[in-house]
Motif scaffolding. Structure first.
Motif, PDB file in Angstrom:
ATOM      1  N   ALA A  31       0.828  -1.207   0.000  1.00 36.04           N
ATOM      2  CA  ALA A  31       0.000   0.000   0.000  1.00 36.04           C
ATOM      3  C   ALA A  31       0.862   1.256   0.000  1.00 36.04           C
ATOM      4  N   VAL A  32       1.942   1.228   0.764  1.00 34.60           N
ATOM      5  CA  VAL A  32       2.865   2.368   0.796  1.00 34.60           C
ATOM      6  C   VAL A  32       3.492   2.589  -0.573  1.00 34.60           C
ATOM      7  N   ALA A  33       3.950   1.509  -1.189  1.00 36.82           N
ATOM      8  CA  ALA A  33       4.605   1.620  -2.492  1.00 36.82           C
ATOM      9  C   ALA A  33       3.651   2.177  -3.543  1.00 36.82           C
ATOM     10  N   ALA A  34       2.407   1.689  -3.536  1.00 37.38           N
ATOM     11  CA  ALA A  34       1.438   2.158  -4.525  1.00 37.38           C
ATOM     12  C   ALA A  34       1.144   3.639  -4.359  1.00 37.38           C
ATOM     13  N   ARG A  35       0.951   4.064  -3.113  1.00 36.80           N
ATOM     14  CA  ARG A  35       0.616   5.474  -2.892  1.00 36.80           C
ATOM     15  C   ARG A  35       1.826   6.375  -3.132  1.00 36.80           C
ATOM     16  N   ALA A  36       2.995   5.934  -2.708  1.00 41.53           N
ATOM     17  CA  ALA A  36       4.206   6.721  -2.949  1.00 41.53           C
ATOM     18  C   ALA A  36       4.454   6.896  -4.439  1.00 41.53           C
ATOM     19  N   ASP A  37       4.271   5.828  -5.186  1.00 42.07           N
ATOM     20  CA  ASP A  37       4.462   5.904  -6.633  1.00 42.07           C
ATOM     21  C   ASP A  37       3.472   6.881  -7.254  1.00 42.07           C
ATOM     22  N   ALA A  38       2.217   6.823  -6.814  1.00 41.23           N
ATOM     23  CA  ALA A  38       1.199   7.724  -7.361  1.00 41.23           C
ATOM     24  C   ALA A  38       1.508   9.186  -7.067  1.00 41.23           C
ATOM     25  N   LEU A  39       2.138   9.453  -5.920  1.00 41.59           N
ATOM     26  CA  LEU A  39       2.439  10.825  -5.524  1.00 41.59           C
ATOM     27  C   LEU A  39       3.826  11.287  -5.961  1.00 41.59           C
ATOM     28  N   GLY A  40       4.602  10.386  -6.556  1.00 43.94           N
ATOM     29  CA  GLY A  40       5.937  10.768  -7.001  1.00 43.94           C
ATOM     30  C   GLY A  40       6.958  10.888  -5.890  1.00 43.94           C
ATOM     31  N   VAL A  41       6.754  10.142  -4.795  1.00 40.94           N
ATOM     32  CA  VAL A  41       7.684  10.184  -3.665  1.00 40.94           C
ATOM     33  C   VAL A  41       8.545   8.923  -3.678  1.00 40.94           C
ATOM     34  N   PRO A  42       9.870   9.039  -3.690  1.00 44.31           N
ATOM     35  CA  PRO A  42      10.704   7.832  -3.662  1.00 44.31           C
ATOM     36  C   PRO A  42      10.523   7.079  -2.349  1.00 44.31           C
ATOM     37  N   TYR A  43      10.508   5.753  -2.454  1.00 47.67           N
ATOM     38  CA  TYR A  43      10.285   4.903  -1.286  1.00 47.67           C
ATOM     39  C   TYR A  43      11.324   3.807  -1.270  1.00 47.67           C
ATOM     40  N   LEU A  44      12.098   3.738  -0.171  1.00 43.35           N
ATOM     41  CA  LEU A  44      13.053   2.656   0.030  1.00 43.35           C
ATOM     42  C   LEU A  44      12.475   1.721   1.081  1.00 43.35           C
ATOM     43  N   CYS A  45      12.044   0.556   0.645  1.00 48.32           N
ATOM     44  CA  CYS A  45      11.424  -0.440   1.523  1.00 48.32           C
ATOM     45  C   CYS A  45      12.515  -1.183   2.290  1.00 48.32           C
TER      46      CYS A  45
END
Length: 372
Positions: A102-116
């Motif tokens: 869920a974090v990855a999907a929302r981060a991608d939609a908002l253009g925020v880089p996410y390091l899991c």
């Protein structure tokens, strides 16, 4: 690969601070795995402190904005929206795979880089994206290694006590995929519908030689272990916990000697290098207990993001574009990211994978049983 443009989101300047912000997502309350969240956050906080002790990011302090996901995907997605609006340069963390999706999907939609940091589900994203990278190994690698350990130990009749979950279902599929060519079978015993005594009856009926706990901790994992250990019919059965429950001190505190000899996956080298040893000492002092592999994942997450921020600034698009250029000395080895054909995100290909357990002769000591 070009990722579609993100949905425009206003990014205000951080109010009342000149620091560089990273949003940290961790499970700190139940039903989240609280021990894992606490260790993950300890690793991130230690690394942030060290970054700031050495000049911060271009002279500005690195700040961690922490949000508790409580293992709730909707709560985590809302936290991503909030953190994006607060101007974080990147997002970090999370332990639970369903939440990390869920974090990855929302981060991608908002253009925020996410390091899991810690979630392992192979399909962490539904579509290819340049914005998401991961330090933990894919579940397929770890669970195949666990299946190899079972085969090497002579186990072919495997039972799993499982709760409903995308993560547990994926694990069962991966075990079957690896065991079937060698004559191995996997039978499912529903941990949400069967009592611990009924699970024991099922193990006897299916003549299982190993029971894998694909369940939450402490409930129902602890009563299942106690019930199996007390059943004289099951004196020779192996209890396993691939997801890593025995790694954490609460496992030993609740189960004592019953919790020893339960093999689990952990993502640590057999022997740490100088950085790993130094960080281990600092984490042990911070946590007042032995740090788990999750704490090291937290530290390495901030180390990677700090290097990206120092080299590429705080622009989100530039940080996301920096994954293939990353070259960071982590606590568990050099960290770089690759993207094999067919994968949807940037992945560190070399995290160490081992199967370990708590030594029955000394439950506070871990033994390495198998290495991938």
């Amino acid at each position: 690969m070009t990722t579609p443009p993100p949905t425009p989101v206003p990014v205000p300047a951080p109010a009342g601070t000149s620091g560089v912000r990273i949003g940290a997502l961790v499970p700190l309350t139940r039903p989240g795995w609280v021990d894992a969240g606490r260790h993950l956050l300890a690793g991130m906080e230690l690394a942030v402190g060290e970054v700031n002790d050495t000049g911060g990011i271009g002279g500005a302090p690195l700040e961690l904005l922490v949000r508790d996901t409580a293992a709730d995907p909707r709560r985590a997605a809302a936290a991503v929206d909030e953190l994006a609006g607060l101007g974080v340069a990147a997002l970090a963390g999370e332990y639970h795979s369903v939440v990390a999706r869920a974090v990855a999907a929302r981060a991608d939609a908002l253009g925020v880089p996410y390091l899991c940091s810690s979630a392992v589900l192979d399909a962490l994203t539904d579509r290819p994206t340049d914005r998401v990278a991961r330090l933990a190994p894919p579940q397929s690698r770890g669970w195949h290694a666990y299946a190899d350990f079972l085969l090497r130990a002579g186990h072919r009749r495997i039972a799993v006590a499982a709760q409903p979950s995308v993560y547990w279902s994926s694990g069962i599929r991966l075990l079957r995929e690896r065991l079937a060519p060698h004559g191995g079978t996997v039978v499912e015993l529903g941990a949400s519908t069967l009592s611990p005594a009924q699970v024991c009856d099922g193990l006897v009926a299916h003549r299982a030689t190993a029971l894998l706990l694909l369940v939450g901790h402490p409930e129902p994992a602890v009563p299942l272990v106690v019930s199996v250990r007390r059943d004289p019919r099951l004196a020779e059965i192996l209890i396993g916990a691939p997801a890593g429950q025995p790694e954490f001190p609460s496992w030993a505190a609740l189960l004592g000697a019953d919790g020893a000899g339960v093999p689990f996956l952990r993502y640590l080298p057999e022997r740490p290098g100088p950085l790993g040893a130094r960080v281990e000492r600092a984490l042990r002092e911070r946590l007042a207990e032995a740090p788990s592999f999750v704490a090291f994942e937290g530290y390495d997450t901030i180390a990677v993001l700090a290097a990206a921020l120092r080299s590429h600034g705080t622009d989100r698009a530039r940080i996301a574009a920096s994954w293939p250029d990353a070259a960071v000395e982590g606590t568990r080895g050099p960290i770089r990211f690759t993207r094999p054909p067919g994968t949807r995100l940037w992945q560190w290909p070399d995290p160490p994978v081992q199967v370990a357990d708590r030594d029955p002769a000394a439950p506070d000591r871990f033994r390495t049983l198998h290495r991938d």
